[in-house]
Scaffold this active site. Structure first.
Site, mmCIF file in Angstrom:
data_model
loop_
_atom_site.group_PDB
_atom_site.id
_atom_site.type_symbol
_atom_site.label_atom_id
_atom_site.label_comp_id
_atom_site.label_asym_id
_atom_site.label_seq_id
_atom_site.Cartn_x
_atom_site.Cartn_y
_atom_site.Cartn_z
ATOM 1 C CE LYS A 89 -0.733 23.557 75.940
ATOM 2 N NZ LYS A 89 -1.447 24.374 75.032
ATOM 3 C CD GLN A 110 0.721 20.232 68.440
ATOM 4 O OE1 GLN A 110 0.442 20.717 67.428
ATOM 5 N NE2 GLN A 110 1.424 20.790 69.416
ATOM 6 C CE LYS A 113 4.607 20.577 66.400
ATOM 7 N NZ LYS A 113 3.961 21.701 65.837
ATOM 8 C CE LYS A 125 -2.471 23.333 65.404
ATOM 9 N NZ LYS A 125 -1.251 23.696 65.990
ATOM 10 N N GLY A 164 -3.050 29.157 70.970
ATOM 11 C CA GLY A 164 -3.140 30.022 69.747
ATOM 12 C C GLY A 164 -2.487 29.320 68.661
ATOM 13 C CG ASP A 165 -1.740 27.309 64.361
ATOM 14 O OD1 ASP A 165 -2.018 27.476 63.399
ATOM 15 O OD2 ASP A 165 -0.919 26.399 65.021
ATOM 16 C CB THR A 208 7.259 28.966 67.895
ATOM 17 O OG1 THR A 208 6.186 28.792 68.793
ATOM 18 C CG2 THR A 208 7.217 28.188 66.653
ATOM 19 C CG ASN A 239 4.733 34.830 67.780
ATOM 20 O OD1 ASN A 239 5.289 33.806 68.043
ATOM 21 N ND2 ASN A 239 4.663 35.581 68.729
ATOM 22 C CB SER A 375 1.892 26.014 75.321
ATOM 23 O OG SER A 375 1.698 26.674 74.599
#
Length: 443
Positions: A89, A110, A113, A125, A164-165, A208, A239, A375
């Site tokens: 993820k 990630q 996290k 990622k 997304g990023d 976030t 965002n 997510s």
């Protein structure tokens, strides 16, 4: 030589010319040294050697045709780093700076996290050096379809669920999801950040930024402080920055500055978020336009946002945006807390300055976990074919972020480094992943 130092040295030699990845490994492995040394089972099982090596790296070309009929080619990446506690993820980033080093750096972060969220998701990622800025919708659609044509071979609802990023918002997710559905003939939750009418989750857009402020608020509360009445500087104006500003304002904080790649705006009366949303979300403009809405505000080109005096700093733009000199200036100006809304926005040297001066510092792998946590909540809704209301998702997000802080706080105390939440986050995330790896054997 310690176990962590040996692994770090070997990993750097095997992965030359990848400075961002080296930075991520250094930050995590250095703080893990006492914990790893006290648990020899990790070295015997080669846990760290396996952790720093991705399970899979996919690199591919992405051909597309621009509006002039010319064929363009970009490079695509997906690093599937660790799936020991769940499917990979992590977001997809479309930006000219994207490289294998950056994707590995983000993917490595990630892992920990995602483990901190308490949810069953592994670390991954991806992205491309494609730049959506200045492209037409047709060009972006063509690129996204080409990108997904290859990526679709490597992802799946129980394998890898991208999101997304930077450079990948609702528009890009929509184009990619449409192509995935076209190729697979399946409607399933293989991407998150989807549109609300086709499987997306309420509160995902805000997650976030909201999550960052929930964690910072809890960190302050447990250290005899509060957001109420505090002056806050937020870098970025995308965002994360927008919704961190919104939640901070709701909790009584006064956000006085935002930025973008061109410069920063200072509004002593407090940022007018409605103006920022119109500029960034409607017009897709530059933060410099803010002075057209608030004539008393001041716009300054270039870097320098951290020179503004504040109680709380929330770096929400990109990696390594806040350096040692910036950190020293923040400390000099009386900053009491920093919360990382972006992925590792503070350099290692800046982080040391904050820790040395006892600034409350919430690292990105904990503080910006709200996006991936929500997510995962979107994945849960997709699996049950249900849609939760905003309040339900927001409540679950707040609970997750408070739990993350409590876990990293406890881990720091147990390690004998109270209020070092960098060490606490690394240890808490690592322990969950490493123990799962021990239980599943050498794979």
């Amino acid at each position: 030589m310690s176990y962590t130092s040996k692994v770090l040295e070997e990993a750097k030699s095997k992965n030359p010319n990848e400075p961002e990845f080296h930075q991520a490994m250094t930050e995590i492995l250095n703080t893990l040294q006492p914990f790893a040394d006290a648990n020899p089972a990790y070295e015997k099982a080669g846990i760290l050697e396996r952790l720093v090596e991705p399970e899979r790296v996919i690199i591919f070309r992405v051909p597309w045709i621009d509006d002039n009929g010319k064929t363009r080619v970009n490079k695509g990446y997906r690093v599937q780093f660790n799936s020991v506690i769940g499917p990979y993820k992590g977001g997809l980033r479309f930006h000219p700076s994207v490289s294998l080093s950056i994707v590995k750096f983000l993917g490595f972060e990630q892992i920990f996290k995602n483990a901190l969220t308490g949810l069953p998701i592994g670390g991954g990622k991806g992205g491309s050096d494609f730049d959506p800025k200045g492209k037409s919708d047709r060009e972006i659609m063509g690129f996204c379809q080409s990108f997904m044509t290859e990526l679709s071979r490597h992802i799946g609802v129980n394998t890898d669920v991208p999101a997304g990023d930077i450079g990948v918002g609702a528009r890009e997710i929509g184009y990619m999801y449409g192509q995935y559905r076209r190729l697979s003939n399946r409607f399933e939750g293989v991407l998150t950040g989807k549109g609300l009418i086709w499987g997306g989750s309420l509160a995902r857009t805000e997650a976030t930024g909201y999550g960052l402020v929930y964690l910072v608020d809890e960190m302050l509360r447990q250290n005899a402080h509060s957001l109420e009445g505090k002056t806050i500087v937020v870098s970025g104006s995308g965002n994360v920055a927008i919704y961190a500003t919104q939640k901070a304002q709701q909790l009584g904080g006064k956000v006085v500055a935002l930025s973008d790649s061109g410069g920063y705006v200072y509004d002593a009366d407090g940022i007018d978020l409605s103006a920022v949303k119109e500029i960034k979300e409607v017009k897709r403009g530059r933060i410099s336009e803010y002075v057209n809405y608030r004539p008393n505000a001041v716009y300054t080109e270039g870097k320098g946002i951290w020179s503004i005096k504040c109680d709380i700093a929330l770096p929400c733009a990109t990696q390594n945006e806040l350096n040692e000199d910036d950190a020293k200036l923040l400390v000099k100006n009386g900053c009491i807390a920093v919360g990382e809304g972006a992925n590792m926005p503070s350099t290692l040297e800046a982080t040391e300055v904050f820790l040395k001066n006892k600034v409350l510092f919430a690292p990105g792998k904990a503080a910006n976990a709200g996006g991936v946590a929500t997510s995962a909540l979107e994945m849960s809704q997709n699996s049950t074919r249900l849609s939760w209301d905003f309040e339900t998702v927001d409540s679950k997000l707040k609970e997750i972020m408070v739990n993350i802080f409590n876990n990293i706080n406890s881990a720091a105390k147990e390690a004998g480094c109270e209020n070092n939440f960098v060490a606490g986050a690394n240890i808490a995330g690592f322990k969950k992943v490493a123990d799962a790896m021990l239980q599943q054997g050498v794979i």
